[in-house]
Write a protein that holds these residues in place. Structure first.
Motif, mmCIF file in Angstrom:
data_model
loop_
_atom_site.group_PDB
_atom_site.id
_atom_site.type_symbol
_atom_site.label_atom_id
_atom_site.label_comp_id
_atom_site.label_asym_id
_atom_site.label_seq_id
_atom_site.Cartn_x
_atom_site.Cartn_y
_atom_site.Cartn_z
ATOM 1 N N MET A 1 -4.939 18.554 -0.920
ATOM 2 C CA MET A 1 -5.015 17.202 -1.470
ATOM 3 C C MET A 1 -3.630 16.619 -1.714
ATOM 4 O O MET A 1 -3.328 15.493 -1.306
ATOM 5 N N PHE A 2 -2.771 17.389 -2.393
ATOM 6 C CA PHE A 2 -1.452 16.860 -2.707
ATOM 7 C C PHE A 2 -0.545 16.836 -1.481
ATOM 8 O O PHE A 2 0.366 16.005 -1.397
ATOM 9 N N GLY A 3 -0.802 17.736 -0.531
ATOM 10 C CA GLY A 3 -0.040 17.700 0.703
ATOM 11 C C GLY A 3 -0.292 16.421 1.477
ATOM 12 O O GLY A 3 0.644 15.813 2.027
ATOM 13 N N MET A 4 -1.545 15.985 1.525
ATOM 14 C CA MET A 4 -1.864 14.725 2.192
ATOM 15 C C MET A 4 -1.223 13.544 1.475
ATOM 16 O O MET A 4 -0.682 12.635 2.106
ATOM 17 N N LEU A 5 -1.300 13.553 0.146
ATOM 18 C CA LEU A 5 -0.668 12.484 -0.643
ATOM 19 C C LEU A 5 0.824 12.396 -0.334
ATOM 20 O O LEU A 5 1.365 11.315 -0.099
ATOM 21 N N HIS A 6 1.466 13.539 -0.359
ATOM 22 C CA HIS A 6 2.909 13.589 -0.177
ATOM 23 C C HIS A 6 3.298 13.097 1.211
ATOM 24 O O HIS A 6 4.265 12.334 1.368
ATOM 25 N N ARG B 1 5.346 9.398 2.307
ATOM 26 C CA ARG B 1 6.622 9.462 3.027
ATOM 27 C C ARG B 1 6.478 9.154 4.511
ATOM 28 O O ARG B 1 7.333 9.501 5.320
ATOM 29 N N ALA B 2 5.412 8.472 4.844
ATOM 30 C CA ALA B 2 5.147 8.158 6.240
ATOM 31 C C ALA B 2 6.189 7.229 6.848
ATOM 32 O O ALA B 2 6.292 7.122 8.070
ATOM 33 N N ASP B 3 6.972 6.552 6.014
ATOM 34 C CA ASP B 3 7.999 5.641 6.518
ATOM 35 C C ASP B 3 9.318 6.354 6.804
ATOM 36 O O ASP B 3 10.238 5.742 7.364
ATOM 37 N N LEU B 4 9.433 7.630 6.429
ATOM 38 C CA LEU B 4 10.693 8.344 6.598
ATOM 39 C C LEU B 4 10.776 9.004 7.969
ATOM 40 O O LEU B 4 9.767 9.430 8.540
ATOM 41 N N TYR B 5 11.985 9.129 8.477
ATOM 42 C CA TYR B 5 12.203 9.695 9.808
ATOM 43 C C TYR B 5 11.671 11.114 9.912
ATOM 44 O O TYR B 5 11.055 11.497 10.907
ATOM 45 N N GLY B 6 11.904 11.899 8.874
ATOM 46 C CA GLY B 6 11.473 13.294 8.905
ATOM 47 C C GLY B 6 9.972 13.463 8.987
ATOM 48 O O GLY B 6 9.478 14.497 9.439
ATOM 49 N N GLY C 1 0.818 -1.211 0.000
ATOM 50 C CA GLY C 1 0.000 0.000 0.000
ATOM 51 C C GLY C 1 0.849 1.256 0.000
ATOM 52 O O GLY C 1 0.540 2.229 -0.688
ATOM 53 N N LEU C 2 1.952 1.230 0.754
ATOM 54 C CA LEU C 2 2.842 2.394 0.779
ATOM 55 C C LEU C 2 3.564 2.544 -0.557
ATOM 56 O O LEU C 2 3.749 3.666 -1.044
ATOM 57 N N ASN C 3 3.965 1.434 -1.167
ATOM 58 C CA ASN C 3 4.586 1.512 -2.495
ATOM 59 C C ASN C 3 3.623 2.120 -3.501
ATOM 60 O O ASN C 3 4.007 2.958 -4.329
ATOM 61 N N TRP C 4 2.359 1.719 -3.438
ATOM 62 C CA TRP C 4 1.343 2.299 -4.332
ATOM 63 C C TRP C 4 1.217 3.795 -4.095
ATOM 64 O O TRP C 4 1.141 4.582 -5.035
ATOM 65 N N MET C 5 1.217 4.186 -2.815
ATOM 66 C CA MET C 5 1.084 5.596 -2.495
ATOM 67 C C MET C 5 2.240 6.410 -3.059
ATOM 68 O O MET C 5 2.072 7.549 -3.500
ATOM 69 N N LYS C 6 3.433 5.840 -3.057
ATOM 70 C CA LYS C 6 4.599 6.535 -3.601
ATOM 71 C C LYS C 6 4.454 6.739 -5.112
ATOM 72 O O LYS C 6 4.868 7.775 -5.645
ATOM 73 N N VAL C 7 3.881 5.756 -5.801
ATOM 74 C CA VAL C 7 3.656 5.902 -7.244
ATOM 75 C C VAL C 7 2.627 6.993 -7.505
ATOM 76 O O VAL C 7 2.803 7.837 -8.394
#
Length: 214
Positions: free
Chosen positions: A171-176, A180-185, A116-122
Motif C-alpha cells: 500500500m505505502f509502496g504504491m503511494l510513494h 514521485r511519478a514526476d521525478l526522473y528516477g 492531484g500530484l500535489n495532494w498525493m505528495k501530502v
C-alpha cells in the motif's frame, strides 16, 4: 507603484477556507509539509495568519483538510472495490486487489495532474510520518486496510506473518511511487494528460508480484 495593502479584518471577497486549502495543497506538495509554515500559506493566500487559525485550529487540521477534500471520494471508491472483491463468490486475483486500491489514486492524478500530484505528495508524507489518513477517513468497520488484508489473504490463500508484512509495503509502496511519478528516477511518468498508462501497469505488476512471491 506599490501594491495595495491587504485590508485588515476578515476577508469577505473570497471563500477563505477553500482558498487556504487550495494554497496549502499546492505549497505542501511543492515544498513539503514540514518546510511550509502556516504563515507562508496565509501570505500566499492573501490573508492574515489569524485567518488560518480562525478556520483551522492548527497546521495539523489544515493538513487534514487538504487530505480530506479528495480523500473521501478516494476512500469511498477503494471501499466499494474491496467490498465487491471480499463478497464475491469467486476467489479474487492479487492483481484485482491491487487495482482496487491503486486505480482510485491514479484517477486523482489523471483528473488533475498538477493538483492531484500535489495532494498525493501530502498523503505520502502522512504515510511516512504518521498514517495514511485517507484510508480510514470514514468511520466504518472494517477499515480499508483490514479489507485489503482480507482480500489479499483470499487471493493468495496465505496468512503467514511474512505475507502480512507485505500488505503495508504494497500500500505505502504504491503511494510513494505515485507521489514521485514526476521525478526522473521514477520514470517521469506524469504529464499534462495524467499518468503514463504503461507506467501504471508496471507499478501494478510489480506490486502484485511482491504479494504473490513465495
Amino acid at each position: 507603484m506599490s501594491s495595495r495593502a491587504r485590508r485588515p479584518g476578515r476577508r469577505l471577497d473570497l471563500d477563505v477556507p477553500s482558498v487556504l486549502v487550495d494554497t496549502a495543497e499546492r505549497m505542501f506538495g511543492e515544498g513539503g509539509v514540514d518546510a511550509v509554515s502556516v504563515r507562508a500559506v496565509a501570505r500566499d493566500a492573501g490573508v492574515a495568519p489569524a485567518a488560518v487559525f480562525y478556520h483551522f485550529a492548527s497546521k495539523e487540521d489544515l493538513v487534514s483538510a487538504v487530505v480530506d477534500r479528495r480523500g473521501r471520494a478516494v476512500s469511498e471508491e477503494m471501499r466499494s472495490n474491496l467490498v465487491a472483491l471480499a463478497d464475491s463468490r469467486e476467489k479474487p486475483t492479487v492483481r484485482a486487489v491491487i487495482d482496487a486500491v491503486l486505480l482510485p489514486l491514479v484517477h486523482v492524478i489523471d483528473d488533475d495532474p498538477v493538483s492531484g500530484l500535489n495532494w498525493m505528495k501530502v498523503v505520502d508524507w502522512l504515510g511516512v510520518t504518521r498514517d495514511a489518513a485517507f484510508y480510514e477517513e470514514q468511520d466504518i468497520e472494517p477499515g480499508i486496510t483490514a479489507l485489503f488484508a482480507t482480500c489479499v489473504r483470499r487471493a493468495t490463500g496465505r496468512k503467514s506473518q511474512k505475507i502480512g508484512r507485505r500488505y503495508g509495503i504494497a500500500m505505502f509502496g504504491m503511494l510513494h511511487a505515485l507521489a514521485r511519478a514526476d521525478l526522473y528516477g521514477y520514470g517521469g511518468a506524469v504529464g499534462p494528460s495524467g499518468l503514463d498508462k504503461d507506467w501504471v501497469e508496471q507499478l501494478a505488476v510489480f506490486t502484485a508480484g511482491g504479494l504473490e512471491a513465495p
